[in-house]
Design a protein around this motif. Structure first.
Motif, PDB file in Angstrom:
ATOM      1  N   VAL A 110      -1.619   4.838  -1.385  1.00  0.00           N
ATOM      2  CA  VAL A 110      -0.992   4.501  -2.666  1.00  0.00           C
ATOM      3  C   VAL A 110      -2.061   4.321  -3.739  1.00  0.00           C
ATOM      4  O   VAL A 110      -1.961   4.891  -4.837  1.00  0.00           O
ATOM      5  CB  VAL A 110      -0.140   3.227  -2.509  1.00  0.00           C
ATOM      6  N   ILE A 111      -3.108   3.545  -3.399  1.00  0.00           N
ATOM      7  CA  ILE A 111      -4.155   3.293  -4.389  1.00  0.00           C
ATOM      8  C   ILE A 111      -4.846   4.600  -4.766  1.00  0.00           C
ATOM      9  O   ILE A 111      -5.123   4.867  -5.934  1.00  0.00           O
ATOM     10  CB  ILE A 111      -5.174   2.270  -3.841  1.00  0.00           C
ATOM     11  N   GLY A 112      -5.086   5.429  -3.753  1.00  0.00           N
ATOM     12  CA  GLY A 112      -5.716   6.719  -4.029  1.00  0.00           C
ATOM     13  C   GLY A 112      -4.878   7.544  -4.981  1.00  0.00           C
ATOM     14  O   GLY A 112      -5.393   8.127  -5.947  1.00  0.00           O
ATOM     15  N   GLY A 160      -2.565  -0.968   9.534  1.00  0.00           N
ATOM     16  CA  GLY A 160      -1.605   0.054   9.123  1.00  0.00           C
ATOM     17  C   GLY A 160      -1.257  -0.067   7.649  1.00  0.00           C
ATOM     18  O   GLY A 160      -1.219   0.925   6.917  1.00  0.00           O
ATOM     19  N   ALA A 161      -1.021  -1.312   7.201  1.00  0.00           N
ATOM     20  CA  ALA A 161      -0.686  -1.520   5.795  1.00  0.00           C
ATOM     21  C   ALA A 161      -1.861  -1.156   4.895  1.00  0.00           C
ATOM     22  O   ALA A 161      -1.675  -0.585   3.816  1.00  0.00           O
ATOM     23  CB  ALA A 161      -0.273  -2.976   5.580  1.00  0.00           C
ATOM     24  N   PHE A 166       3.849  -2.084   4.479  1.00  0.00           N
ATOM     25  CA  PHE A 166       3.561  -3.359   3.792  1.00  0.00           C
ATOM     26  C   PHE A 166       4.592  -4.406   4.201  1.00  0.00           C
ATOM     27  O   PHE A 166       4.255  -5.561   4.465  1.00  0.00           O
ATOM     28  CB  PHE A 166       3.577  -3.155   2.281  1.00  0.00           C
ATOM     29  N   VAL A 167       5.861  -3.963   4.270  1.00  0.00           N
ATOM     30  CA  VAL A 167       6.916  -4.886   4.663  1.00  0.00           C
ATOM     31  C   VAL A 167       6.719  -5.311   6.114  1.00  0.00           C
ATOM     32  O   VAL A 167       6.835  -6.483   6.464  1.00  0.00           O
ATOM     33  CB  VAL A 167       8.302  -4.226   4.463  1.00  0.00           C
ATOM     34  N   ARG A 168       6.390  -4.325   6.939  1.00  0.00           N
ATOM     35  CA  ARG A 168       6.186  -4.654   8.359  1.00  0.00           C
ATOM     36  C   ARG A 168       5.039  -5.643   8.510  1.00  0.00           C
ATOM     37  O   ARG A 168       5.112  -6.584   9.295  1.00  0.00           O
ATOM     38  CB  ARG A 168       5.893  -3.377   9.151  1.00  0.00           C
ATOM     39  N   ALA A 169       3.961  -5.441   7.759  1.00  0.00           N
ATOM     40  CA  ALA A 169       2.799  -6.332   7.872  1.00  0.00           C
ATOM     41  C   ALA A 169       3.129  -7.721   7.340  1.00  0.00           C
ATOM     42  O   ALA A 169       2.628  -8.734   7.836  1.00  0.00           O
ATOM     43  CB  ALA A 169       1.617  -5.747   7.106  1.00  0.00           C
ATOM     44  N   TRP A 170       3.991  -7.785   6.316  1.00  0.00           N
ATOM     45  CA  TRP A 170       4.389  -9.072   5.738  1.00  0.00           C
ATOM     46  C   TRP A 170       5.198  -9.875   6.748  1.00  0.00           C
ATOM     47  O   TRP A 170       4.983 -11.071   6.943  1.00  0.00           O
ATOM     48  CB  TRP A 170       5.209  -8.826   4.465  1.00  0.00           C
TER      49      TRP A 170
END
Lengths: 208, 700
Positions: free
Chosen positions: B43-45, B35-36, B21-25
């Motif tokens: 995580v949602i799962g 990837g994110a 998530f950080v990389r995508a941000w």
């Protein structure tokens, strides 16, 4: 005749010692299979060692590093420990008191720890000489093969301590006896591996 | 101590950059966002699962009835659940890869090279270690004790530990989506590319430890099944009276015992290289990467037969049951199975014909490889002869079996082609090879597992799966397979390298487009399997088969209720003949109350399995990120659990004979008042699991 019939390879218990019929047969059989799998692991480690013998890459080699005297003492200690373990197993099966069993187990434990002490001191000398596993392919293979055996012996020593504690808590009930049979197989197996290590690694390295 | 040192002691190499998530941000391109999104799905799962469990108050039953259970049937089902989850992920990855390739002809496509490499590495790793292996282990777990008349496997607790180690490994692969990255070294992880010099990150470490957990679990499973089959057969169940599935399970177990140690060793030595600076497989200081390749394929080739043999067993059961005939050439099938098992250890070198050994060595291994086609051919003919003049019923398991025979023969033929070293030199490392191994593994493993799942599902849960949706799924699996992989043969002969993230020859594109359509149809096939499950659960009241023999089948597993009681057999059966239950049905003495019932001892639930699996995963996660305290904690917990367990004496509970007898009598009364169903009506709700007696001339 049933007293003479073997239910599995190795020392058999008397049938009155079983918790439920067939328990020893299945449990020991499973343990033999485990040892077989472990033997494959060691066989491969030996094979890797063989292919890496010449890969000393300028680092200290077998001639410089192996101490035959110390390896011979280790061999004697470990072989004696197999004898004392055998005596403990016979005491377990035939003695009415537990004294023989406990004494011989303790002797085995001491011999096992002494063996490990010698081995660690060997490794320490090698490290002091700069023969560390990150120096060459050969030393990597050596430090994969011999310490793997050492770790097995360590596990065996811990197992002996656990079994002594179980004897203290439960006496020699069926479970304890069966576990001691398995420990025995494990201990003798390590002896056989060591004989191969002594021949292939130390004798070949020093005299070959 | 500096702040950096404290942070390293606590978190090792873990930092904010580890999270996609950080990389995508920070770098919002399509590849990072994909990837994110994948990480977010994990995580949602996980959050959704926790919420569902809490909301439905399922935590207690989850742990008390399932995760701590030592019942081989529940353990088998849990294995197959893992396989289903992992199959879904790896299949989505496959679709993503084919989409990328179809778009990336002289264009960048949607995923970056680094990301693409992770995709093919996880796809392969998951499909082999966390889809195929759990699926077949689950089926063996469920079916073999029932087929040999046993109440459980030889070592129920070890069985639970195996399951949980496998689950721990699978969990680690899933976590790699949300924390860090996975290896880019393919499923085989060849060094020196996977050494620290070329991949300093955590990717290969995730791969190493996930594989290690799974291979330990598999070694124990093999040990357990072999001991079960050799030592737990009921009276009269001689080896040569065992159903063929048991034979293939036995052969697979033996292969597991001998073939998993090389893998464990290969990954352990690679770990020593990466963590402690050893030189087993490095380019310098005497390292020799060929040692890795030999070790890996000493495991890898027997592994192929570990995967395929249980499916062969399933086909043998299914074809016999739905042809209403005894299996043709039982003894030749047994001999062929064992011959394949032995030969599988003599061919590993064909995975690296091009690595520079002499022509004579290649010739030997080429001939050995071709030899395997002989026993396999024997099997194919045996299955065809089993169908010959049988009363065939084309239920979904049978359809998959027939599709297997046709498709697998094609894959086998390309296998013999690849066994010829000169041909291998030409198509080596192209998608021709990819087409070949998918052409053997999809029919030779996946179809078999799906067939087995559909065949034994009514036994496990007491109701049939919807045959309609089963047939839709079958069409999708077969059409999807041919569209997705036949083009790869063409592309491979045209020189397209495998694992290519981008392509530069526009002639490839039409074939790649066909392949991607096939990939989407395969995804639809998976979706229809889930629809089938959902529809069947919804309509379960119409599909119940409580008497337990919905297919007029032959083995002992069908002689007990569906679902079976936890002790399987009220009295341990005695066997007089091959196809034991069918023999009783033919003589008209099935479904009889026994003379006497005894108390039954069954193992109590245990927390040791989940504890060891969890501790193993924690230890592995700590190792991946170099978090020392975490690895030590996990390692110590696992071993302390083993030692503590050895002090537990109260490990069994007793089911009183009266209760056993009452349960059995209720079921027999149900069987007595149930209307039998003919084979022609077995796909209707008239099927209550009691097969109609058949005319003796068909009894064969």
């Amino acid at each position: 005749m049933s007293g003479l019939q073997l239910k599995h390879i190795g020392l058999n218990l008397r049938s009155s010692d079983e918790l439920e019929p067939g328990e020893a047969e299945i449990g020991l059989y499973g343990f033999w299979i485990f040892l077989m799998s472990d033997a494959v692991l060691f066989a491969l480690l030996f094979a890797i060692y063989g292919t890496q013998l010449a890969a000393t890459a300028g680092a200290p080699g077998p001639q410089a590093e192996f101490k035959l005297g110390s390896a011979f003492v280790e061999t004697l200690i470990l072989l004696t420990s197999s004898l004392t373990f055998g005596l403990s197993a016979i005491a377990m099966k035939y003695d009415r008191t537990r004294a023989g069993l406990i004494v011989w187990l303790c002797v085995t434990l001491v011999l096992g720890l002494t063996f490990l002490g010698f081995e660690v001191s060997d490794f320490a000398t090698m490290f002091r000489d700069g023969a560390t596993p990150d120096r060459s392919g050969f030393l990597s293979a050596f430090f994969a093969l011999v310490p793997t055996h050492g770790l097995h012996v360590t596990a065996g020593c811990i197992w002996i301590v656990v079994m002594l504690a179980q004897i203290a808590v439960y006496g020699t009930d069926a479970r304890v006896k069966l576990d001691l049979l398995k420990l025995g197989l494990f201990w003798h197996f390590l002896d056989i591996i060591w004989i191969a290590i002594f021949s292939v690694v130390y004798l070949q390295g020093k005299l070959g | 101590m500096t702040d950096a040192a404290i942070q390293y002691a606590l978190f090792g190499r873990l930092d904010a950059k580890a999270f996609p998530f950080v990389r995508a941000w920070e770098n919002p391109n399509l590849s990072e966002i994909i990837g994110a999104a994948a990480g977010a799905m994990v995580v949602i799962g996980a959050v959704a699962l926790v919420t569902l469990l809490t909301w439905k108050r399922w935590w207690r039953p989850l742990f008390l009835d399932w995760l701590t259970s030592l019942d081989h049937k529940k353990i088998g089902i849990m294995y197959i659940v893992i396989a289903g989850v992992m199959l879904s992920r790896a299949l989505i990855e496959a679709v993503l890869m084919r989409t990328q390739q179809s778009l990336a002809v002289n264009a960048p496509g949607i995923v970056a090279p680094e990301h693409f490499a992770q995709l093919f590495s996880t796809h392969g790793t998951i499909m082999i270690f966390f889809m195929a292996m759990p699926f077949l282990t689950g089926l063996i777990n469920y079916v073999v004790p029932l087929q040999i008349g046993a109440r459980d496997v030889a070592f129920p607790l070890l069985n639970s530990i195996s399951l949980m180690l496998t689950a721990g490994g699978a969990g680690l692969v899933m976590i790699s989506l949300a924390v860090g990255e996975f290896s880019t070294g393919g499923w085989s992880g060849y060094p020196p590319y996977t050494e620290t010099a070329f991949q300093p990150g955590v990717g290969p470490d995730y791969w190493i430890w996930a594989i290690t957990l799974s291979s330990l679990g598999t070694t124990f499973s093999g040990l357990n099944f072999a001991a079960t089959i050799y030592k737990k057969r009921c009276p009269g169940m001689h080896l040569t009276r065992m159903p063929l599935f048991c034979w293939t399970a036995l052969c697979t177990s033996i292969l597991m015992i001998f073939a998993m140690p090389p893998l464990t060793l290969a990954t352990a030595l690679l770990a020593l290289d990466r963590y402690l600076g050893f030189h087993f497989f490095t380019n310098d200081l005497g390292g020799n990467m060929m040692n890795y390749v030999n070790l890996f394929w000493l495991f890898g080739h027997p592994e192929v037969y570990i995967l395929i043999l249980p499916a062969f067993g399933v086909y043998s059961e299914v074809i016999s049951a739905f042809s209403s005939k005894e299996l043709y050439g039982y003894k030749s099938l047994v001999i062929a199975t064992m011959a394949i098992g032995v030969l599988s250890f003599t061919v590993w070198l064909h995975h690296f014909f091009t690595m520079g050994q002499s022509a004579n060595v290649n010739a030997f291994f080429g001939v050995a490889t071709m030899t395997i086609a002989v026993p396999t051919g024997v099997k194919v003919y045996d299955w065809i002869w089993t169908m010959f003049r049988g009363e065939l019923r084309f239920t979904p398991p049978m359809l998959f079996s027939v599709a297997f025979i046709m498709t697998f023969v094609l894959g086998g033929i390309t296998g013999v082609m690849l066994a010829i070293p000169p041909i291998d030199f030409v198509v080596h490392n192209t998608v021709f090879l990819v087409a070949h191994f998918h052409n053997v593994l999809i029919p030779g493993l996946l179809y078999g597992m799906i067939a087995g799942y559909q065949y034994w599902f009514p036994k496990a849960f007491g109701f049939r799966l919807s045959e309609g949706w089963g047939k839709v799924s079958f069409v999708c699996w077969v059409v999807g397979f041919y569209l997705a992989f036949m083009p790869l043969y063409v592309l491979g002969l045209g020189g397209m390298a495998r694992r290519s993230q981008a392509l530069f020859d526009p002639d490839y594109q039409p074939w790649l487009l066909v392949a991607v359509i096939g990939a989407f149809i395969l995804l639809a096939a998976l979706a229809t399997l889930f629809v089938q499950l959902w529809v069947s659960v919804r309509d379960r009241e119409h599909n119940r088969v409580p008497v337990g023999d919905p297919w007029d089948a032959r083995g002992l597993e069908w002689s007990i209720p569906a679902p079976p009681p936890e002790y399987n057999f009220a009295t341990i059966p005695r066997v007089y003949h091959l196809d034991a239950f069918y023999w009783h049905k033919a003589r008209g003495d099935a479904y009889k109350l026994a003379d006497a019932y005894d108390d039954i001892q069954i193992p109590k639930n245990s927390w040791v399995g989940p504890l060891i699996g969890g501790a193993g995963a924690v230890c592995a996660f700590g190792l991946v990120w170099h978090i020392g305290w975490m690895s030590l904690l996990g390692f110590a917990t696992a071993w302390l659990a083993v030692i503590a367990r050895s002090f537990v004496r109260d490990t069994h509970r007793t089911i009183p004979a009266a209760e056993v007898k009452a349960t059995e009598a209720r079921w027999l009364a149900l069987a007595a008042r149930t209307r039998p169903v003919s084979r022609q009506l077995e796909e209707s709700s008239a099927n209550l699991g009691l097969a109609e007696p058949f005319p003796p001339e068909v009894a064969a």
